[in-house]
Scaffold this motif. Structure first.
Motif, PDB file in Angstrom:
ATOM      1  N   GLU A   1       0.915  -1.155   0.025  1.00  0.00           N
ATOM      2  CA  GLU A   1       0.094  -0.021   0.113  1.00  0.00           C
ATOM      3  C   GLU A   1       0.802   1.299  -0.051  1.00  0.00           C
ATOM      4  N   ASP A   2       2.271   1.063   0.173  1.00  0.00           N
ATOM      5  CA  ASP A   2       3.083   2.197  -0.018  1.00  0.00           C
ATOM      6  C   ASP A   2       3.453   2.647  -1.380  1.00  0.00           C
ATOM      7  N   LEU A   3       2.946   1.949  -2.293  1.00  0.00           N
ATOM      8  CA  LEU A   3       3.494   2.396  -3.610  1.00  0.00           C
ATOM      9  C   LEU A   3       2.325   3.018  -4.325  1.00  0.00           C
ATOM     10  N   THR A   4       2.480   4.314  -4.886  1.00  0.00           N
ATOM     11  CA  THR A   4       1.572   4.775  -5.832  1.00  0.00           C
ATOM     12  C   THR A   4       2.261   5.256  -7.013  1.00  0.00           C
ATOM     13  N   VAL A   5       1.433   4.944  -8.085  1.00  0.00           N
ATOM     14  CA  VAL A   5       2.098   5.034  -9.553  1.00  0.00           C
ATOM     15  C   VAL A   5       1.314   6.257 -10.368  1.00  0.00           C
TER      16      VAL A   5
END
Ligand code: FO1
Length: 307
Positions: free
Chosen positions: A26-30
């Motif tokens: 949940e810490d990765l935003t693209v």
């Protein structure tokens, strides 16, 4: 660490797969490019969003770098028999994505809304945001005509001379919901090893995104898509030349200079370290050519360590 990444398609997908295995999901935003989006058989196709989505879901065809693994093309063949254009190959499983997306858009839902639904249904915990819900379309000028990006890249196999590139609709486009917050709130911003002109360029052309990068409290680290004087893959070199940029890590650095803190370049390109320093950009040397899962994770670790 909360990471936001700017991404194109195939090259980005590899690094993102590596990053996803190093971070809490949940810490990765693209933030994905939609300048390549196109219509095929009246269906809305978002190739770069799909490459990233399939990579994060573990269903991307690794060999092709686009589309789904274990794909078949029966529908395409049947369409060809009916006389339809089939130079843009939509696979049977892939069609489910475009049918779902197109139906949602026609029902008035936004691209970011349907992208969230598709990613959640594929089991992706991170966030994939289109750069904008408004249409932005990359056009490539050749000596004969202005082409859409997919006409240039797939139909013409990028074998035509490029005179210019523009991002139609960019000036009127707004960043999609959560894009500016993803840049402002990130603890690290990564620019994936994507084509600076046709993958990252359209994202930067959306008003407000460049400014948000310049204001961001997080460090901004890019990975070069160029090794020596050539692209790792695809037509980035020809497109950079057409835009007056040197085809080198220094050319990539100058495209991002006002807001970039560090550029990860290939260990073979150490000669560019001083030139990058004059642009105010720290060079980080690494093995940047990703050939398998192992090298994807190794590069992801290197980028996170560079932060
Ligand atoms: N790339 C190709 O080279 N040939 C194709 O037929 C093709 C079909 C295709 C279908 C769906 C999709 O999501 C992507 C597809 N791509 C194809 C990849 C795509 O055109 C490019 O890789 C990106 O636009 C560049 O990032």
């Amino acid at each position: 660490m909360k990471v936001s990444a700017l991404a194109g398609g195939t090259g980005a997908a590899k690094l993102l797969r590596g990053l996803a295995s190093c971070l809490a999901p949940e810490d990765l935003t693209v933030i994905g490019n939609t300048g390549d989006d196109t219509e095929v058989w009246r269906l809305h196709v978002s190739p770069d969003l799909d490459s990233v989505m399939y990579a994060l879901a573990g269903v991307l065809d690794r060999e092709r770098g686009w589309g789904r693994v274990n794909e078949t093309f029966h529908c395409r063949d049947a369409m060809a028999a009916f006389g339809a254009e089939t130079w843009f190959n939509l696979g049977d499983r892939d069609l489910a994505t475009h049918l779902t997306r197109t139906a949602a858009l026609r029902a008035g839902r936004s691209l970011s809304d349907v992208t969230l639904e598709l990613t959640r249904r594929l089991g992706i915990a991170g966030l994939l945001l289109p750069m904008s819900d408004d249409p932005v379309r990359t056009r490539v000028r050749t000596p004969e005509a202005w082409l859409t990006f997919q006409e240039f890249f797939v139909r013409e196999r990028a074998r035509v001379k490029v005179l210019d590139v523009l991002y139609e609709g960019a000036e009127q486009a707004r960043p999609a919901p959560r894009v500016l917050a993803a840049i402002a709130d990130a603890e690290l911003i990564i620019v994936c090893p994507s084509n600076p002109i046709t993958s990252i360029g359209p994202i930067l052309a959306v008003p407000g995104i460049r400014e948000a990068l310049a204001r961001a409290r997080a460090r901004v680290v890019a990975v070069s898509p160029i090794v020596g004087d050539a692209a790792v893959s695809g037509p980035a070199g020809e497109l950079m030349r057409a835009r007056g940029l040197p085809v080198s890590p220094a050319g990539v650095a100058s495209a991002y200079a006002p807001w970039l803190d560090a550029l990860v370049i290939d260990a073979k390109d150490a000669r560019y370290v001083d030139e990058l320093a004059t642009l105010g950009i720290a060079a980080v040397l690494a093995d940047i050519v990703m050939t398998d899962a192992h090298t994807e994770v190794a590069l992801a670790r290197h980028v996170l360590a560079a932060a």
